[in-house]
Scaffold this motif. Structure first.
Motif, PDB file in Angstrom:
ATOM      1  N   UNK A  80      43.067  45.966  53.057  1.00 22.94           N
ATOM      2  CA  UNK A  80      43.996  45.499  54.091  1.00 22.94           C
ATOM      3  C   UNK A  80      43.379  44.278  54.751  1.00 22.94           C
ATOM      4  N   UNK A  81      44.129  43.193  54.824  1.00 28.35           N
ATOM      5  CA  UNK A  81      43.647  41.995  55.536  1.00 28.35           C
ATOM      6  C   UNK A  81      44.744  41.579  56.498  1.00 28.35           C
ATOM      7  N   UNK A  82      44.528  41.882  57.791  1.00 34.05           N
ATOM      8  CA  UNK A  82      45.590  41.645  58.780  1.00 34.05           C
ATOM      9  C   UNK A  82      46.760  42.545  58.452  1.00 34.05           C
ATOM     10  N   UNK A  83      47.930  41.932  58.320  1.00 35.83           N
ATOM     11  CA  UNK A  83      49.154  42.705  58.033  1.00 35.83           C
ATOM     12  C   UNK A  83      49.350  42.933  56.532  1.00 35.83           C
ATOM     13  N   UNK A  84      48.530  42.235  55.721  1.00 36.87           N
ATOM     14  CA  UNK A  84      48.778  42.235  54.266  1.00 36.87           C
ATOM     15  C   UNK A  84      47.767  43.072  53.494  1.00 36.87           C
ATOM     16  N   UNK A  85      48.184  43.460  52.300  1.00 31.90           N
ATOM     17  CA  UNK A  85      47.237  44.072  51.356  1.00 31.90           C
ATOM     18  C   UNK A  85      46.894  43.012  50.320  1.00 31.90           C
ATOM     19  N   UNK A  86      45.578  42.847  50.094  1.00 31.62           N
ATOM     20  CA  UNK A  86      45.128  41.852  49.121  1.00 31.62           C
ATOM     21  C   UNK A  86      44.480  42.604  47.960  1.00 31.62           C
ATOM     22  N   UNK A  87      44.753  42.126  46.737  1.00 33.02           N
ATOM     23  CA  UNK A  87      44.228  42.793  45.531  1.00 33.02           C
ATOM     24  C   UNK A  87      43.247  41.865  44.836  1.00 33.02           C
ATOM     25  N   UNK A  88      42.071  42.397  44.520  1.00 32.15           N
ATOM     26  CA  UNK A  88      41.042  41.601  43.839  1.00 32.15           C
ATOM     27  C   UNK A  88      40.765  42.199  42.471  1.00 32.15           C
ATOM     28  N   UNK A  89      40.657  41.326  41.494  1.00 30.65           N
ATOM     29  CA  UNK A  89      40.489  41.777  40.108  1.00 30.65           C
ATOM     30  C   UNK A  89      39.306  41.061  39.465  1.00 30.65           C
ATOM     31  N   UNK A  90      38.386  41.843  38.954  1.00 29.88           N
ATOM     32  CA  UNK A  90      37.337  41.279  38.105  1.00 29.88           C
ATOM     33  C   UNK A  90      37.899  41.370  36.684  1.00 29.88           C
ATOM     34  N   UNK A  91      37.830  40.290  35.920  1.00 26.45           N
ATOM     35  CA  UNK A  91      38.508  40.304  34.615  1.00 26.45           C
ATOM     36  C   UNK A  91      37.524  39.953  33.492  1.00 26.45           C
ATOM     37  N   UNK A  92      36.769  40.933  32.995  1.00 26.51           N
ATOM     38  CA  UNK A  92      35.842  40.622  31.907  1.00 26.51           C
ATOM     39  C   UNK A  92      36.543  40.309  30.589  1.00 26.51           C
ATOM     40  N   UNK A  93      37.766  40.798  30.397  1.00 29.15           N
ATOM     41  CA  UNK A  93      38.476  40.537  29.136  1.00 29.15           C
ATOM     42  C   UNK A  93      39.427  39.348  29.349  1.00 29.15           C
ATOM     43  N   UNK A  94      39.007  38.181  28.845  1.00 32.32           N
ATOM     44  CA  UNK A  94      39.750  36.940  29.106  1.00 32.32           C
ATOM     45  C   UNK A  94      41.160  36.965  28.529  1.00 32.32           C
ATOM     46  N   UNK A  95      41.440  37.863  27.581  1.00 28.86           N
ATOM     47  CA  UNK A  95      42.797  37.891  27.010  1.00 28.86           C
ATOM     48  C   UNK A  95      43.828  38.338  28.063  1.00 28.86           C
ATOM     49  N   UNK A  96      43.357  38.863  29.198  1.00 31.54           N
ATOM     50  CA  UNK A  96      44.282  39.277  30.261  1.00 31.54           C
ATOM     51  C   UNK A  96      44.535  38.164  31.286  1.00 31.54           C
ATOM     52  N   UNK A  97      43.811  37.041  31.161  1.00 31.42           N
ATOM     53  CA  UNK A  97      43.969  35.965  32.154  1.00 31.42           C
ATOM     54  C   UNK A  97      45.418  35.503  32.289  1.00 31.42           C
ATOM     55  N   UNK A  98      46.115  35.453  31.163  1.00 35.52           N
ATOM     56  CA  UNK A  98      47.494  34.936  31.216  1.00 35.52           C
ATOM     57  C   UNK A  98      48.378  35.806  32.122  1.00 35.52           C
TER      58      UNK A  98
END
Ligand code: SF4
Ligand code: SF4
Length: 353
Positions: free
Chosen positions: A164-182
């Motif tokens: 939770x950041x202020x009024x919003x929910x923020x989502x963070x993603x670590x992406x070791x598999x680059x095929x998901x970048x798109x």
């Protein structure tokens, strides 16, 4: 390497992932808990981000993606058998670090346990990819740190942490598999240096014995569970590493020579599990069953595969209707083992004098 998304970005992400993958994730089921007006978090296939439960630990494990509670393996007639069909779309499984460690135990049991692999497990396993849910804090009864399952370094395509950041929910993603970048770029993700969260301490602690001497098998500590345990098997059904099953042949009523063979989840704690021909039963008392279960988890599996079977998820403690604490039992086994080893050392010392 990673991405940050807003709430709407996360919804977009799941929508586009869902067009290519089936998504199996923890879901909060309101009012479906074991007591009136209580909730439960269990696994289900989802279609939207809103359905995915990221805050609470799931009461049941992800293992149904590999080992459904009841699975038809094949159909048979008098002359032929036919393997049951399987949805062959790839699956993304959302799970926490302890459960990803549990996957390795399941693979050991079904794929690396002798010459043959289990083909029904393998065909499901080949479809799975894993999304790691970060753990910013430990839950009640978790003891993953002592079991070494708190940190996962590989085996996931991306991780997810929400805050939770202020009024919003923020989502963070670590992406070791680059095929998901798109997928992240398509959902409007901002590139960022992200590392998933994991816990480094838990309130519940266990001391796992390096070696459990044979004498501990006969220790009086097990007798307590003959009195307290009701043999309901819940502790097995929620455990991510319990894998026992039984076979059922179901014959159709219209033609008694035609039917299907099912693999159905079983529990070493319930009556009948060790029944053998001639009316024999290997482990009659609940104390004997508890001893078998606990030593399998913290000693026997390690002798064969090099690491303990239990990953310290704490679900068995969460679910037991008799408030039996498995983590307490591990500590009791440690104390009993130490006592035997110390007595042995003292005897050895006296002999050497
Ligand atoms: S034995 Fe209990 S704590 Fe260990 S993995 Fe199974 S459910 Fe989790
Ligand atoms: S959940 Fe508790 S009462 Fe039920 S079988 Fe397991 S230890 Fe026994």
């Amino acid at each position: 390497m990673g991405y940050v998304l807003t709430q709407s970005g996360f919804s977009e992400l799941v929508k586009s992932l869902e067009s290519q993958y089936r998504i199996f994730a923890p879901v909060l089921k309101k009012g479906a808990g074991r007591h009136l007006d209580t909730d439960v978090v269990l696994y289900d296939f989802v279609k939207s981000a809103e359905e995915i439960e990221l805050e609470h630990k799931s009461d049941y494990a992800f293992k149904e993606a590999l080992l459904p509670m009841s699975e038809t393996l094949f159909f048979f007639t008098e002359q032929q058998t036919k393997e049951a069909d399987l949805d062959e779309r790839p699956v993304l499984v959302f799970l926490r670090s302890c459960d990803l460690h549990a996957l390795k135990r399941l693979d050991d049991i079904y794929l690396r346990n002798g010459k043959e692999i289990d083909p029904f497990y393998k065909r499901r396993r080949d479809l799975l990819h894993f999304v790691l849910i970060g753990c910013p804090h430990a839950f009640e009864n978790c003891f993953c740190v002592d079991m070494g399952s708190n940190l996962t370094k590989d085996g996931y395509v991306f991780s997810i942490d929400s805050a939770e950041e202020g009024e919003d929910t923020v989502y963070r993603f670590e992406v070791p598999d680059a095929s998901f970048n798109t997928f992240f770029e398509g959902a409007g993700g901002t590139k960022a240096d992200v590392q998933h969260t994991y816990v480094t301490e838990t309130k519940t602690r266990v001391r796992v014995p390096e070696e459990v001497p044979q004498a501990v098998m006969k220790d009086a500590l097990w007798d307590e569970y003959t009195q307290r345990c009701i043999g309901c098997g819940r502790c097995n059904f929620v455990c991510p590493t319990c894998t026992c099953f039984t076979m059922q042949d179901v014959y159709y009523t219209d033609n008694g020579r035609v039917g299907e063979r099912r693999r159905v989840e079983a529990s070493c704690m319930v009556d009948g599990f060790t029944n053998v021909a001639g009316g024999g039963q290997y482990r009659k008392t609940k104390g004997e069953r508890m001893r078998f279960k606990v030593l399998h988890k913290i000693s026997d599996h390690k002798k064969r595969f090099g690491e303990n079977m239990c990953v310290g998820c704490g679900r068995c403690d969460d679910v037991c209707p008799e408030y039996i604490s498995y983590s307490h039992i591990i500590n009791k086994v440690y104390d009993a083992s130490e006592k035997v080893l110390q007595a042995k050392n003292a005897e050895g010392g006296e002999e050497n004098e």
